[in-house]
Design a protein around this motif. Structure first.
Motif, PDB file in Angstrom:
ATOM      1  N   ASP A   1       0.832  -1.205   0.000  1.00 19.41           N
ATOM      2  CA  ASP A   1       0.000   0.000   0.000  1.00 19.41           C
ATOM      3  C   ASP A   1       0.868   1.256   0.000  1.00 19.41           C
ATOM      4  N   LYS A   2       1.825   1.318   0.907  1.00 17.08           N
ATOM      5  CA  LYS A   2       2.669   2.515   1.045  1.00 17.08           C
ATOM      6  C   LYS A   2       3.556   2.719  -0.184  1.00 17.08           C
ATOM      7  N   SER A   3       4.159   1.648  -0.674  1.00 16.28           N
ATOM      8  CA  SER A   3       5.072   1.783  -1.823  1.00 16.28           C
ATOM      9  C   SER A   3       4.309   2.154  -3.096  1.00 16.28           C
ATOM     10  N   THR A   4       3.117   1.586  -3.270  1.00 16.53           N
ATOM     11  CA  THR A   4       2.316   1.907  -4.450  1.00 16.53           C
ATOM     12  C   THR A   4       1.795   3.340  -4.381  1.00 16.53           C
ATOM     13  N   THR A   5       1.425   3.786  -3.167  1.00 16.84           N
ATOM     14  CA  THR A   5       0.966   5.167  -2.982  1.00 16.84           C
ATOM     15  C   THR A   5       2.041   6.151  -3.421  1.00 16.84           C
ATOM     16  N   LEU A   6       3.279   5.882  -3.025  1.00 13.04           N
ATOM     17  CA  LEU A   6       4.385   6.773  -3.386  1.00 13.04           C
ATOM     18  C   LEU A   6       4.690   6.687  -4.874  1.00 13.04           C
ATOM     19  N   ALA A   7       4.629   5.477  -5.428  1.00 13.21           N
ATOM     20  CA  ALA A   7       4.931   5.302  -6.856  1.00 13.21           C
ATOM     21  C   ALA A   7       3.906   6.023  -7.728  1.00 13.21           C
ATOM     22  N   ARG A   8       2.639   6.018  -7.299  1.00 10.11           N
ATOM     23  CA  ARG A   8       1.586   6.661  -8.088  1.00 10.11           C
ATOM     24  C   ARG A   8       1.792   8.161  -8.218  1.00 10.11           C
ATOM     25  N   LYS A   9       2.441   8.755  -7.227  1.00  7.55           N
ATOM     26  CA  LYS A   9       2.623  10.204  -7.251  1.00  7.55           C
ATOM     27  C   LYS A   9       3.503  10.641  -8.424  1.00  7.55           C
ATOM     28  N   VAL A  10       4.372   9.756  -8.901  1.00  3.37           N
ATOM     29  CA  VAL A  10       5.212  10.077 -10.055  1.00  3.37           C
ATOM     30  C   VAL A  10       4.343  10.238 -11.300  1.00  3.37           C
ATOM     31  N   PHE A  11       3.289   9.401 -11.436  1.00  2.47           N
ATOM     32  CA  PHE A  11       2.383   9.507 -12.580  1.00  2.47           C
ATOM     33  C   PHE A  11       1.703  10.870 -12.612  1.00  2.47           C
ATOM     34  N   ARG A  12       1.566  11.495 -11.435  1.00  2.00           N
ATOM     35  CA  ARG A  12       0.771  12.729 -11.346  1.00  2.00           C
ATOM     36  C   ARG A  12       1.614  14.003 -11.389  1.00  2.00           C
ATOM     37  N   LEU A  13       2.912  13.881 -11.593  1.00  2.00           N
ATOM     38  CA  LEU A  13       3.756  15.072 -11.692  1.00  2.00           C
ATOM     39  C   LEU A  13       3.292  15.936 -12.876  1.00  2.00           C
ATOM     40  N   LEU A  14       3.058  17.209 -12.617  1.00  2.00           N
ATOM     41  CA  LEU A  14       2.599  18.201 -13.605  1.00  2.00           C
ATOM     42  C   LEU A  14       1.197  17.917 -14.155  1.00  2.00           C
ATOM     43  N   LYS A  15       0.502  16.929 -13.587  1.00  2.00           N
ATOM     44  CA  LYS A  15      -0.854  16.631 -14.054  1.00  2.00           C
ATOM     45  C   LYS A  15      -1.829  17.748 -13.691  1.00  2.00           C
ATOM     46  N   TRP A  16      -1.455  18.592 -12.718  1.00  2.00           N
ATOM     47  CA  TRP A  16      -2.327  19.694 -12.299  1.00  2.00           C
ATOM     48  C   TRP A  16      -2.583  20.676 -13.441  1.00  2.00           C
ATOM     49  N   VAL A  17      -1.697  20.671 -14.456  1.00  2.00           N
ATOM     50  CA  VAL A  17      -1.864  21.573 -15.597  1.00  2.00           C
ATOM     51  C   VAL A  17      -3.155  21.250 -16.348  1.00  2.00           C
ATOM     52  N   ASN A  18      -3.540  19.963 -16.385  1.00  2.00           N
ATOM     53  CA  ASN A  18      -4.764  19.574 -17.103  1.00  2.00           C
ATOM     54  C   ASN A  18      -5.985  20.296 -16.554  1.00  2.00           C
ATOM     55  N   ASP A  19      -6.138  20.277 -15.218  1.00  2.00           N
ATOM     56  CA  ASP A  19      -7.305  20.924 -14.626  1.00  2.00           C
ATOM     57  C   ASP A  19      -7.178  22.434 -14.625  1.00  2.00           C
ATOM     58  N   LEU A  20      -5.939  22.944 -14.607  1.00  2.00           N
ATOM     59  CA  LEU A  20      -5.756  24.388 -14.739  1.00  2.00           C
ATOM     60  C   LEU A  20      -6.236  24.844 -16.116  1.00  2.00           C
ATOM     61  N   HIS A  21      -5.920  24.040 -17.128  1.00  2.00           N
ATOM     62  CA  HIS A  21      -6.371  24.355 -18.486  1.00  2.00           C
ATOM     63  C   HIS A  21      -7.897  24.325 -18.567  1.00  2.00           C
ATOM     64  N   ALA A  22      -8.500  23.294 -17.923  1.00  2.00           N
ATOM     65  CA  ALA A  22      -9.971  23.201 -17.911  1.00  2.00           C
ATOM     66  C   ALA A  22     -10.588  24.370 -17.156  1.00  2.00           C
ATOM     67  N   LEU A  23      -9.884  24.840 -16.132  1.00  2.00           N
ATOM     68  CA  LEU A  23     -10.381  25.951 -15.319  1.00  2.00           C
ATOM     69  C   LEU A  23     -10.484  27.238 -16.123  1.00  2.00           C
ATOM     70  N   ILE A  24      -9.493  27.502 -16.970  1.00  2.00           N
ATOM     71  CA  ILE A  24      -9.461  28.765 -17.702  1.00  2.00           C
ATOM     72  C   ILE A  24     -10.122  28.656 -19.080  1.00  2.00           C
ATOM     73  N   SER A  25     -10.554  27.427 -19.456  1.00  2.00           N
ATOM     74  CA  SER A  25     -11.221  27.248 -20.752  1.00  2.00           C
ATOM     75  C   SER A  25     -12.683  27.677 -20.648  1.00  2.00           C
ATOM     76  N   PRO A  26     -13.256  28.205 -21.731  1.00  2.00           N
ATOM     77  CA  PRO A  26     -14.670  28.620 -21.702  1.00  2.00           C
ATOM     78  C   PRO A  26     -15.588  27.408 -21.572  1.00  2.00           C
ATOM     79  N   PRO A  27     -16.693  27.536 -20.850  1.00  2.00           N
ATOM     80  CA  PRO A  27     -17.624  26.408 -20.688  1.00  2.00           C
ATOM     81  C   PRO A  27     -18.396  26.135 -21.972  1.00  2.00           C
ATOM     82  N   ALA A  28     -18.999  24.958 -22.026  1.00  3.34           N
ATOM     83  CA  ALA A  28     -19.820  24.610 -23.195  1.00  3.34           C
ATOM     84  C   ALA A  28     -21.043  25.531 -23.268  1.00  3.34           C
ATOM     85  N   LYS A  29     -21.434  25.878 -24.478  1.00  2.01           N
ATOM     86  CA  LYS A  29     -22.581  26.770 -24.664  1.00  2.01           C
ATOM     87  C   LYS A  29     -23.851  26.134 -24.099  1.00  2.01           C
TER      88      LYS A  29
END
Length: 237
Positions: A50-78
């Protein structure tokens, strides 16, 4: 189609699936929470996994916050109601913040940052952000389900002289409704997982309950990442 061609096509879908970083992350997540369920918070092999997999998963998420930042500043659907836009943007902001802070948690847990107390504080803050984003995600899905239900009833009235289940537009809306209902269930269960990780209700949401809910939402996420199958007619062609 020969059995070899069918096998090759199925393996192609598996390769396509495993080539997604998001899919590999969700598989690791299933292992993480499955191990948490087995260990029930007790020391041993399962807790180590559990602990080792939790730490390993965090590498997959490096810079992933940019995706939601992009969604945040994108215009919503009409045509999207203002309340759903605000809820959706809140979800994006909170999830982006969670993923951004999670990078510092990884740095602290991996030994790059030596301040354990600060790392633990950031970890809790990031989990609160994730819990809130899951809550807002659930509200968004509820709102979208209500909109879908209204449009389906309107379409059903227009198709009252025909079989609505044979109508492609109605079938598409039914599929969307099923997908959003599944996303709503996942968001609600993720809130429980966050409560368990934060130990806000340790007597009710035990490590085993957290592991069970986390494992189920991981399977849902794995399912949501499945590639679309080509229609049988096209495959034969």
């Amino acid at each position: 189609m020969s059995s070899l061609d069918a096998t090759r096509a199925e393996l192609g879908l598996v390769v396509l699936y495993l080539n997604k970083a998001e899919a590999r992350d969700k598989i690791c997540r299933a292992i993480q929470y499955g191990s948490k369920f087995i260990s029930n918070g007790q020391p041993g092999t399962a807790q180590n996994v559990d602990k080792s997999t939790t730490l390993a998963r965090k590498v997959f998420r490096l810079l992933k916050w940019v995706n939601d930042l992009h969604a945040l500043i994108s215009p919503p659907a009409k045509g999207t109601p203002l309340i759903l836009v605000l809820l959706g943007k809140s979800k994006n902001a909170l999830l982006s913040t969670f993923l951004f802070l999670d990078q510092f948690v990884w740095a602290g847990r991996s030994g790059i940052i030596k301040n354990k107390e600060a790392t633990d504080r950031v970890a809790r803050l990031s989990l609160y952000c994730w819990m809130a984003s899951s809550f807002f995600a659930g509200l968004v899905e509820l709102g979208e389900l209500k909109r879908l239900s209204k449009s389906m009833r309107k379409l059903a009235r227009e198709l009252r002289d025909t079989d609505k289940y044979e109508n492609e537009q109605y079938q598409s809306k039914m599929k969307q409704s099923d997908e959003r209902l599944l996303a709503l269930v996942k968001a609600g269960m993720d809130v429980v997982v966050a409560i368990g990780l934060l130990q806000l209700a340790p007597k009710k949401v035990t490590p085993r309950v957290t592991g069970a809910f986390g494992f189920i939402t991981s399977l849902i996420s794995c399912y949501q990442q499945l590639p679309l199958r080509a229609p049988a007619a096209k495959i034969k062609a």
